[in-house]
Design an enzyme around this catalytic site. Structure first.
Site, PDB file in Angstrom:
ATOM      1  N   SER A 218      90.595  75.579  40.336  1.00  0.00           N
ATOM      2  CA  SER A 218      89.160  75.846  40.254  1.00  0.00           C
ATOM      3  C   SER A 218      88.912  77.305  40.584  1.00  0.00           C
ATOM      4  O   SER A 218      89.602  77.884  41.423  1.00  0.00           O
ATOM      5  CB  SER A 218      88.411  74.974  41.247  1.00  0.00           C
ATOM      6  OG  SER A 218      87.082  75.415  41.352  1.00  0.00           O
TER       7      SER A 218
ATOM      8  N   TYR B  72      86.867  71.863  49.609  1.00  0.00           N
ATOM      9  CA  TYR B  72      87.211  71.746  48.187  1.00  0.00           C
ATOM     10  C   TYR B  72      88.068  72.952  47.766  1.00  0.00           C
ATOM     11  O   TYR B  72      89.131  72.795  47.156  1.00  0.00           O
ATOM     12  CB  TYR B  72      85.929  71.671  47.347  1.00  0.00           C
ATOM     13  CG  TYR B  72      86.157  71.728  45.864  1.00  0.00           C
ATOM     14  CD1 TYR B  72      86.743  70.658  45.189  1.00  0.00           C
ATOM     15  CD2 TYR B  72      85.803  72.861  45.122  1.00  0.00           C
ATOM     16  CE1 TYR B  72      86.958  70.720  43.821  1.00  0.00           C
ATOM     17  CE2 TYR B  72      86.009  72.914  43.756  1.00  0.00           C
ATOM     18  CZ  TYR B  72      86.591  71.845  43.112  1.00  0.00           C
ATOM     19  OH  TYR B  72      86.811  71.906  41.757  1.00  0.00           O
TER      20      TYR B  72
HETATM   21  N1  LIG Z   1      83.480  70.564  36.146  1.00  0.00           N
HETATM   22  C1  LIG Z   1      83.669  71.783  36.599  1.00  0.00           C
HETATM   23  O1  LIG Z   1      82.781  72.657  36.515  1.00  0.00           O
HETATM   24  C2  LIG Z   1      84.979  72.171  37.222  1.00  0.00           C
HETATM   25  C3  LIG Z   1      85.205  73.489  37.560  1.00  0.00           C
HETATM   26  C4  LIG Z   1      86.419  73.850  38.113  1.00  0.00           C
HETATM   27  C5  LIG Z   1      87.391  72.898  38.318  1.00  0.00           C
HETATM   28  N2  LIG Z   1      87.146  71.609  38.016  1.00  0.00           N
HETATM   29  C6  LIG Z   1      88.215  70.633  38.262  1.00  0.00           C
HETATM   30  O2  LIG Z   1      88.478  69.954  37.058  1.00  0.00           O
HETATM   31  C7  LIG Z   1      88.873  68.630  37.338  1.00  0.00           C
HETATM   32  C8  LIG Z   1      88.029  67.665  36.537  1.00  0.00           C
HETATM   33  O3  LIG Z   1      86.680  67.894  36.841  1.00  0.00           O
HETATM   34  P1  LIG Z   1      85.514  67.250  35.986  1.00  0.00           P
HETATM   35  O4  LIG Z   1      84.265  67.947  36.365  1.00  0.00           O
HETATM   36  O5  LIG Z   1      85.931  67.179  34.577  1.00  0.00           O
HETATM   37  O6  LIG Z   1      85.475  65.790  36.655  1.00  0.00           O
HETATM   38  P2  LIG Z   1      84.491  64.598  36.335  1.00  0.00           P
HETATM   39  O7  LIG Z   1      83.726  64.814  35.074  1.00  0.00           O
HETATM   40  O8  LIG Z   1      83.732  64.285  37.579  1.00  0.00           O
HETATM   41  O9  LIG Z   1      85.546  63.437  36.051  1.00  0.00           O
HETATM   42  C9  LIG Z   1      86.336  62.994  37.100  1.00  0.00           C
HETATM   43  C10 LIG Z   1      87.386  62.047  36.575  1.00  0.00           C
HETATM   44  O10 LIG Z   1      88.191  61.641  37.661  1.00  0.00           O
HETATM   45  C11 LIG Z   1      88.090  60.234  37.839  1.00  0.00           C
HETATM   46  N3  LIG Z   1      87.998  59.998  39.274  1.00  0.00           N
HETATM   47  C12 LIG Z   1      87.055  60.422  40.135  1.00  0.00           C
HETATM   48  N4  LIG Z   1      87.339  60.031  41.377  1.00  0.00           N
HETATM   49  C13 LIG Z   1      88.498  59.347  41.297  1.00  0.00           C
HETATM   50  C14 LIG Z   1      89.314  58.695  42.242  1.00  0.00           C
HETATM   51  N5  LIG Z   1      88.973  58.609  43.520  1.00  0.00           N
HETATM   52  N6  LIG Z   1      90.434  58.091  41.828  1.00  0.00           N
HETATM   53  C15 LIG Z   1      90.786  58.116  40.522  1.00  0.00           C
HETATM   54  N7  LIG Z   1      90.063  58.720  39.578  1.00  0.00           N
HETATM   55  C16 LIG Z   1      88.925  59.321  39.963  1.00  0.00           C
HETATM   56  C17 LIG Z   1      86.828  59.804  37.105  1.00  0.00           C
HETATM   57  O11 LIG Z   1      86.972  58.529  36.505  1.00  0.00           O
HETATM   58  P3  LIG Z   1      86.519  57.153  37.108  1.00  0.00           P
HETATM   59  O12 LIG Z   1      85.086  57.279  37.478  1.00  0.00           O
HETATM   60  O13 LIG Z   1      86.796  56.194  35.994  1.00  0.00           O
HETATM   61  O14 LIG Z   1      87.425  56.939  38.244  1.00  0.00           O
HETATM   62  C18 LIG Z   1      86.796  60.817  35.966  1.00  0.00           C
HETATM   63  O15 LIG Z   1      87.628  60.398  34.913  1.00  0.00           O
HETATM   64  C19 LIG Z   1      88.749  68.448  38.848  1.00  0.00           C
HETATM   65  O16 LIG Z   1      90.025  68.615  39.429  1.00  0.00           O
HETATM   66  C20 LIG Z   1      87.827  69.568  39.268  1.00  0.00           C
HETATM   67  O17 LIG Z   1      88.071  69.962  40.595  1.00  0.00           O
HETATM   68  C21 LIG Z   1      85.969  71.223  37.461  1.00  0.00           C
END
Ligand SMILES: NC(=O)c1ccc[n+]([C@@H]2O[C@H](COP(=O)([O-])OP(=O)(O)OC[C@H]3O[C@@H](n4cnc5c(N)ncnc54)[C@H](OP(=O)(O)O)[C@@H]3O)[C@@H](O)[C@H]2O)c1
Length: 280
Positions: A260, A275
């Site tokens: 991130s 985080y």
């Molecule tokens: N979005 C951003 O702006 C951003 C920026 C920088 C980095 N990131 C990183 O990118 C990655 C993905 O982020 P995202 O925003 O795409 O996430 P997201 O849309 O919130 O999706 C999270 C995914 O993880 C699963 N999940 C959540 N909690 C879980 C748990 N306790 N056990 C197993 N599965 C779980 C959810 O599925 P279920 O609900 O089916 O479990 C979902 O498939 C993360 O590592 C985040 O730190 C994101």
């Protein structure tokens, strides 16, 4: 190149895409770029280290042929502004980190995307039912990889799996319902089971959670702290340990840990420190 402080502690690393040029030019570009950064930081004393005797000589020795080179002129100009500088030639083995920077930053086969199937015919993606993980799953399916999708919610997993299968009917897809904030060893056991007998060549450690809103360190509830560490750090660690042995046996594989900007763009990301630490 890399920039370090007077104690040898890494400040910054940098890479440039130069196209075709001589090795001497590559070395000189590296030195010039490092010096440009140094100049911006208003440093007044600098030790330049290079493993190229040729580059070191080109900068120190006044050679009318070389002095005509724009690169040398610009380097001399910056060194003159800095005032206090020394250049020394070091052994290649002392410069290994810097030497590896371009290989890490630039794919040699730029322009021709890698055939990910060369790593193995399966990919495993955690957090695959939403956001970035779902996008990864779709892209890897497009590349022809069979998928193991891991997330908490079995219904969401089945829906995503059906969507992908509708587009790519020839692919095999397994799903593993696993809550990374819960019983990790049981969940990792399921993943070990799922990877048995299939060649997982690509692992995307994507699952990640953060706070519901910006908070000071002391405000974050204990359960939230534990959840973030378990999902982001322990989950990534143990899934990797479950998948890596197969890759090592086959001597090929690629692992992507989704990081991130929180840990890079704004150091320690105030109000999201736990985080940021798990994403370092
Ligand atoms: N979005 C951003 O702006 C951003 C920026 C920088 C980095 N990131 C990183 O990118 C990655 C993905 O982020 P995202 O925003 O795409 O996430 P997201 O849309 O919130 O999706 C999270 C995914 O993880 C699963 N999940 C959540 N909690 C879980 C748990 N306790 N056990 C197993 N599965 C779980 C959810 O599925 P279920 O609900 O089916 O479990 C979902 O498939 C993360 O590592 C985040 O730190 C994101």
């Amino acid at each position: 190149g890399t920039l370090r402080d007077e104690h040898g502690v890494w400040i910054i690393g940098f890479s440039l895409q130069l196209g075709k040029c001589s090795i001497l030019e590559v070395e000189l570009w590296g030195i010039l770029n490092g010096l440009s950064i140094v100049q911006e930081k208003q440093v007044n004393k600098v030790l330049v280290q290079t493993n190229s005797l040729e580059a070191s000589k080109a900068i120190q020795v006044s050679d009318p042929m070389l002095s005509r080179l724009t690169l040398i002129r610009r380097t001399h100009h910056i060194l003159k502004n800095i005032g206090n500088w020394i250049i020394e030639c070091i052994l290649k083995k002392e410069n290994i980190e810097t030497d590896r920077m371009p290989k890490i930053t630039f794919n040699k086969e730029e322009g021709s995307p890698k055939n990910l199937k060369n790593y193995g015919s399966w990919a495993l993606i955690t957090g695959a039912t939403d956001g970035i993980g779902k996008a990864f799953a779709n892209q890897l399916a497009r590349q022809g990889l069979n998928l193991i999708l891991v997330s908490r919610n079995l219904n969401k997993l089945k829906t995503v799996s059906a969507e992908i299968r509708a587009q790519f009917p020839h692919l095999k897809i397994k799903v593993v319902a696993q809550d990374f904030s819960g019983n990790l060893s049981a969940g990792v056991g399921l993943i070990e089971e799922a990877v048995k007998g299939v060649e997982v060549g690509v692992l995307i450690n994507n699952v990640g959670i953060t706070y519901p809103r910006a908070m000071y360190f002391h405000e974050v509830e204990e359960e939230v702290v534990k959840g973030i560490i378990r999902v982001n750090l322990e989950g990534t660690t143990w899934v990797t340990r479950a998948v890596l042995p197969g890759m090592l046996n086959r001597k090929r594989g690629a692992i992507v840990n989704v990081g991130s900007g929180a840990s890079i763009v704004v150091p320690s990301h105030p109000l999201y420190t736990i985080y940021a630490a798990t994403k370092a």
